[in-house]
Write a protein that holds these residues in place. Structure first.
Motif, PDB file in Angstrom:
ATOM      1  N   VAL A  48       0.419  -0.700  -0.019  1.00 24.20           N
ATOM      2  CA  VAL A  48       0.440  -0.421  -0.536  1.00 24.20           C
ATOM      3  C   VAL A  48       0.671   0.999  -0.142  1.00 24.20           C
ATOM      4  O   VAL A  48       1.314   1.135   0.938  1.00 24.20           O
ATOM      5  CB  VAL A  48      -0.981   0.001   1.177  1.00 24.20           C
ATOM      6  N   GLN A  49       1.201   2.580  -0.970  1.00 18.83           N
ATOM      7  CA  GLN A  49       1.744   3.191  -1.517  1.00 18.83           C
ATOM      8  C   GLN A  49       1.570   4.189  -0.472  1.00 18.83           C
ATOM      9  O   GLN A  49       0.744   4.606  -0.538  1.00 18.83           O
ATOM     10  CB  GLN A  49       2.273   3.399  -2.833  1.00 18.83           C
ATOM     11  N   ALA A  50       1.856   4.979   0.551  1.00 12.24           N
ATOM     12  CA  ALA A  50       1.534   5.850   0.671  1.00 12.24           C
ATOM     13  C   ALA A  50       2.611   6.849   0.750  1.00 12.24           C
ATOM     14  O   ALA A  50       3.894   7.846   0.392  1.00 12.24           O
ATOM     15  CB  ALA A  50       2.238   6.062   2.094  1.00 12.24           C
ATOM     16  N   GLY A  51       1.769   7.737  -0.143  1.00 12.99           N
ATOM     17  CA  GLY A  51       2.768   9.029  -0.963  1.00 12.99           C
ATOM     18  C   GLY A  51       3.295   8.741  -2.288  1.00 12.99           C
ATOM     19  O   GLY A  51       4.172   7.740  -2.120  1.00 12.99           O
ATOM     20  N   ASN A  52       2.720   8.996  -3.908  1.00 12.85           N
ATOM     21  CA  ASN A  52       3.457   8.972  -5.058  1.00 12.85           C
ATOM     22  C   ASN A  52       4.472  10.088  -4.908  1.00 12.85           C
ATOM     23  O   ASN A  52       3.862  11.318  -5.166  1.00 12.85           O
ATOM     24  CB  ASN A  52       2.238   8.616  -6.120  1.00 12.85           C
TER      25      ASN A  52
END
Ligand SMILES: *[C@@H]1O[C@H](CO)[C@@H](O)[C@H](O)[C@H]1NC(C)=O
Ligand SMILES: *[C@@H]1O[C@H](CO)[C@@H](O)[C@H](O)[C@H]1NC(C)=O
Ligand SMILES: *[C@@H]1O[C@H](CO)[C@@H](O)[C@H](O)[C@H]1NC(C)=O
Ligand SMILES: *[C@@H]1O[C@H](CO)[C@@H](O)[C@H](O)[C@H]1NC(C)=O
Ligand SMILES: *[C@@H]1O[C@H](CO)[C@@H](O)[C@H](O)[C@H]1NC(C)=O
Ligand SMILES: *[C@@H]1O[C@H](CO)[C@@H](O)[C@H](O)[C@H]1NC(C)=O
Ligand SMILES: *[C@@H]1O[C@H](CO)[C@@H](O)[C@H](O)[C@H]1NC(C)=O
Ligand SMILES: *[C@@H]1O[C@H](CO)[C@@H](O)[C@H](O)[C@H]1NC(C)=O
Ligand SMILES: *[C@@H]1O[C@H](CO)[C@@H](O)[C@H](O)[C@H]1NC(C)=O
Ligand SMILES: *[C@@H]1O[C@H](CO)[C@@H](O)[C@H](O)[C@H]1NC(C)=O
Ligand SMILES: *[C@@H]1O[C@H](CO)[C@@H](O)[C@H](O)[C@H]1NC(C)=O
Length: 691
Positions: free
Chosen positions: A228-232
């Motif tokens: 789960v990506q936090a910030g791209n």
């Protein structure tokens, strides 16, 4: 490029047979005859046509000349003595090392329409990798995830909709609304192919995180959710006006902490909150600037992946008027050298080491040939397949734990694969781009064992044009990947790798096998667009130029490939050719030739990885693709096809120019072959078996 079909004149056929017979490489049994334009050499793409091309970037016909050969030439014969448990082998790698990053805004074109209408070619493309690697990693996200919000439903069973009026930032990504059915679609895909998914939390408003996507993902995807990506690319938030200009890595870390706090208090996130992927910086901040905040220790139990995103360069000036213009003629040769991969990987060596110390996988979460769409003639040609192969393997050798090639949709040049424009989906098929082939070869090179370790070899003697890798399993060398970036149709720049195993001063007994199997990734030049072959017929391609010059009509035996633009249903088509090379038992050397340009996957043991990951599975086409034929001919090309009177069919690459019904090349050609067969079948009977 549209594929065209026409009837050959007798002289051209004769020439073809001669060229084929004179080919020195092994004999192939050919299952079918397909007629193509010379790939990348579509005779209609004169400079005037290229200049006036107004269609989608993904099908742009621009090609550049292959770079001149270097002067002086590199050494074209290199010796390798492979040792067991060699120093410097990478950490154990997954066969799913190279995956795909699908921009969220195009996920409803790439994955399917919704959970009940899946894109069959996408399933086939992933199954082709899975059979080699055991699983495939796919990320749905990108810039467009940051402003996405979940809604209960949308009209007409849609899973995603763009709010085009809401475009505010330089990369022009419209806010999205999506429904939980997007996640059901992903889950349904995983029921067919072992796809493991990454999603991302929308990050545009860190005082009010919209966590619904992660809740839906945890509930619906279950074990198939791996990150789960936090910030791209948070290091670009300030530049893109999503944060104040003084936004720093400390602010970002504070936001991640606040995200975890929110997730801890929200239902259905007990798993997802421990799958976070951070910090996905793109180079404006170094990863060390983020590590040095202490985030990895402080939030260790929530962090599953350490990530970066990076492209070698960008085409933002041409696309958006940002930055400075790039001279593509000068840029192009830089992709055809190992120094490209080295310069991309070197800035992260300290971080892969850091990640090992912290016990976390480090992943290149989004990459491709160039951001802001890539470059026509660079991102969409065979050279990019070799570039992606070298870059991917160097990342694996350098202790990255994965990398994802980005899929941007029809407005970019670099897609690993892309469906036809939606209003052409009933009569066209998918286009498979060069970096998909890179991923395919890497999947087969690494295999599904989870114990593959990669080592770059010959660094003391290899040139920037001929990088090489060894894959070890349980400490023993099992496969090699040899790459030749030189593009030379004369054949004089083929490169020979002389491989020895053990022996020498190491005390190990030498143990060269009596023969090795080799699969080649080839094309006629680094500039070829489409129709690259994987374990296909090499020499037929080399005959290409003669044939085109002879008659403008080209017959190729069926070669294992995904074809040219609009020709693939996601399955490799054509006869597979695996070369067997005898080793010199006296000298204890196996000499493997690597064509210029091309790559060789050498199997040093008799263990194949082609179906080691899963049984070979293909999926039937559905309503979305109403033909069972892989190669289709644009009917308007057939209608105007003038092979009968000896000049060239007028194909068009522009997406607006085609209409009408599908015609399968094979059906079209089989009638022709019956007629032809009477005359020449006996002559070519040994070489071709026509279906
Ligand atoms: C796909 O997901 C839906 C939920 O929308 C489910 O009802 C359906 O059975 C699934 N289809 C397949 C083919 O698995
Ligand atoms: C974040 O994105 C949502 C959805 O597009 C939008 O409604 C909201 O105003 C945005 N918030 C900020 C602070 O930009
Ligand atoms: C998917 O779209 C089709 C066509 O619009 C529709 O008939 C079907 O009900 C949709 N499926 C779901 C699960 O919404
Ligand atoms: C950053 O700028 C904002 C105003 O844009 C200000 O409120 C904030 O205090 C600044 N932060 C720092 C650390 O200087
Ligand atoms: C490597 O990374 C660590 C962690 O960020 C940092 O402390 C160290 O200074 C870095 N070393 C180099 C040579 O950049
Ligand atoms: C790009 O570079 C090439 C080779 O150096 C040069 O010949 C050409 O004029 C350059 N093009 C532009 C537009 O500057
Ligand atoms: C990769 O990690 C292994 C094991 O820690 C180490 O021996 C090797 O030197 C590393 N390779 C690179 C390029 O950092
Ligand atoms: C490799 O690792 C994956 C993911 O952990 C696992 O599902 C798979 O079973 C492993 N394969 C082998 C051969 O151990
Ligand atoms: C170079 O390699 C190509 C492709 O394998 C082959 O057809 C050709 O004969 C080779 N040329 C020489 C001089 O070995
Ligand atoms: C020959 O080709 C020209 C050019 O495309 C075409 O207009 C003409 O109709 C063709 N003639 C025949 C007999 O097919
Ligand atoms: C497909 O849509 C494009 C853009 O709306 C249009 O220009 C083109 O003519 C359409 N093509 C067909 C075959 O309908």
């Amino acid at each position: 490029m549209a594929s065209g079909a026409s009837i050959a004149s007798a002289p051209s056929l004769l020439l073809f047979i001669l060229a084929f017979l004179s080919c020195s490489r092994g004999i192939a049994l050919v299952n079918a005859i397909t007629v193509y334009y010379a790939p990348g050499q579509n005779p209609t793409s004169t400079s005037a046509d290229v200049a006036s091309y107004t269609g989608a970037a993904a099908y742009n016909p621009t090609t550049l000349d292959p770079p001149a050969l270097p002067n002086p030439m590199p050494q074209l014969s290199l010796n390798f003595n492979l040792q067991s448990n060699a120093a410097g082998m990478s950490i154990p790698q997954s066969g799913a090392f190279l995956g795909f990053s699908v921009e969220m805004s195009v996920s409803n074109q790439i994955l399917g329409k919704n959970s009940t209408i899946l894109q069959v070619p996408f399933l086939n493309l992933l199954a082709t990798i899975q059979q080699r690697s055991g699983s495939v990693r796919v990320r749905v996200g990108g810039n467009s995830q940051d402003t996405a919000s979940q809604v209960a439903s949308l009209d007409d069973g849609k899973v995603l909709e763009k709010d085009l009026s809401g475009v505010t930032n330089p990369t022009q990504t419209p806010p999205l609304v999506f429904t939980p059915d997007l996640l059901y679609m992903m889950r349904n895909i995983s029921d067919f192919v072992n796809v493991r998914w990454f999603i991302g939390i929308p990050f545009n408003d860190s005082s009010n995180f919209r966590l619904e996507i992660a809740q839906s993902a945890q509930v619906i995807l279950g074990d198939y959710l791996i990150g789960v990506q936090a910030g791209n690319e948070p290091d670009l938030y300030a530049a893109h006006l999503h944060r104040p200009t003084n936004y720093s890595q400390f602010d970002y870390v504070g936001e991640v902490a606040s995200l975890i706090n929110d997730m801890s208090q929200t239902p259905d996130l007990s798993v997802a909150k421990n799958l976070l992927l951070i910090p996905s910086v793109s180079g404006t901040w170094t990863p060390e600037q983020v590590w040095d905040t202490g985030i990895v220790d402080a939030l260790s139990s929530n962090i599953a992946w350490l990530s970066v995103e990076h492209y070698p360069t960008d085409n933002c000036f041409a696309e958006f008027g940002i930055g400075s213009p790039v001279n593509v003629t000068e840029l192009w040769p830089t992709y055809l050298m190992h120094t490209s991969a080295q310069s991309l990987v070197q800035p992260y060596l300290n971080s892969t080491n850091f990640a090992q110390q912290k016990g976390k996988p480090f992943i290149m979460f989004e990459t491709n040939t160039a951001s802001c769409g890539g470059f026509a003639g660079v991102s969409d040609v065979f050279g990019a397949a070799l570039w992606g192969l070298d870059y991917g393997l160097l990342m694996a050798a350098s202790n990255f734990s994965g990398a994802m090639f980005h899929v941007g949709g029809e407005s970019v040049y670099y897609n690993p694969f892309i469906p036809p424009p939606t209003n052409q989906s009933t009569f066209r098929q998918w286009t498979v781009g060069p970096v998909y082939y890179s991923a395919l070869v890497i999947a087969e090179a690494l295999g599904p064992s989870n114990v593959s370790q990669v080592l770059e070899v010959g660094t003391e003697s290899q040139s920037a044009y001929t990088p090489n890798y060894v894959i070890y399993e349980n400490g023993q060398p099992v496969r090699m990947v040899l790459i030749n970036f030189l593009s030379d149709s004369s054949g004089n720049s083929n490169y020979t790798a002389n491989i020895q195993i053990g022996g020498g001063q190491t005390g190990q007994s030498a143990s060269i096998p009596s023969q090795v199997k080799v699969k080649y990734l080839t094309a006629s030049s680094v500039s070829q667009k489409g129709g690259y072959t994987w374990a296909g017929q090499v020499c037929a391609l080399k005959s290409l130029k003669i044939l085109v010059m002879a008659s403008h009509v080209l017959f190729l035996p069926s070669i294992q490939t995904f074809g040219s633009n609009f020709e693939s249903d996601g399955r490799l088509e054509g006869t597979e050719i695996i070369e067997t090379i005898s080793c010199d038992q006296t000298a204890q050397i196996c000499s493997v030739s690597v064509p210029a340009p091309g790559a060789a996957l050498v199997f040093l043991t008799d263990k194949s990885t082609e179906t080691a990951g899963a049984a070979s599975t293909t999926f039937a086409t559905t309503v979305e693709t109403r033909t069972i034929n892989t190669a289709t001919v644009d009917p308007s090309v057939l209608a105007t096809s003038n092979g009968r009177n000896g000049s060239l069919p007028m194909g068009s690459s522009s997406k607006g120019s085609a209409n009408g019904q599908v015609v399968g090349v094979r059906e079209y050609m089989s009638g022709f072959m019956v007629v032809l067969g009477v005359g020449v079948a006996s002559a070519i009977g040994l070489l071709m078996r026509v279906v």
